[in-house]
Scaffold this motif. Structure first.
Motif: not given
Length: 187
Positions: A35-38, A5-10, A25-32
């Motif tokens: 790799t750390g980039g947006p 099992q691995h931790p969530n990298p997002w 329902r459709v959603r848009e998430d702003q994420v990192l």
């Protein structure tokens, strides 16, 4: 075998709903990103659990449902399937869908597969699949969005259709191949 099992990298920075109706329902998430980039991640959230059911009679036959699938622009053959809203058990939803689509009433509903992720890169949709036996027949009760044709055929033929591409619906293919893997249900 225990899989690692691995931790969530997002990392979710923000979420906004872009569309909703009674089913999704459709959603848009702003994420990192990992790799750390947006970045952005679009997610389709289903309000129901999907259910599928393979009816099998004493002679080793099953039933498929044929209907036009709007999203793909094609006529498709599938096992009876539909949605399970909150407050209804997946087994009861499978019984209801079987009756609505085929007019079949099952005395026994047995779990085959549970929690199957149907498109896990873009949606949270999961599906439970059942086997129905002890069948009796009454009149089908399709919804107003369904114009259905019902076909009774040997279970072995339906499995072959899943193997050779005549059945393309993922729930149906998975269910039929799982039944084939059991071996005890094929006449």
């Amino acid at each position: 075998m225990n899989l690692p099992q691995h931790p969530n990298p997002w990392q979710t920075v923000s979420t906004r709903e872009t569309y909703a109706n009674p089913w999704i329902r459709v959603r848009e998430d702003q994420v990192l990103k990992p790799t750390g980039g947006p970045g952005i991640y679009g997610v389709v959230e289903y309000k129901n659990i999907a259910v599928g059911v393979i009816p099998i009679d004493a002679e080793g036959h099953t039933w498929l449902v044929g209907q036009w699938r709007y999203c793909h622009g094609s006529y498709e053959w599938e096992i009876p399937e539909g949605g399970c809203p909150a407050g209804e058990s997946p087994a009861e939803a499978a019984r209801r869908e079987l009756l609505e689509e085929t007019g079949i009433v099952a005395s026994t509903i047995e779990p085959l597969l549970s929690g199957i992720q149907l498109s896990n890169s873009t949606s949270n949709e999961v599906c439970d699949i059942f086997i129905a036996t002890g069948l009796t027949h009454t009149e089908a009760q399709p919804e107003d969005t369904e114009q259905l044709e019902v076909l009774r055929l040997p279970l072995a033929e339906a499995i072959q259709m899943a193997r050779d591409g005549r059945i393309r619906d993922s729930v149906s293919v998975l269910a039929l191949l799982a039944v084939a893997g059991r071996g005890d249900l094929i006449a």
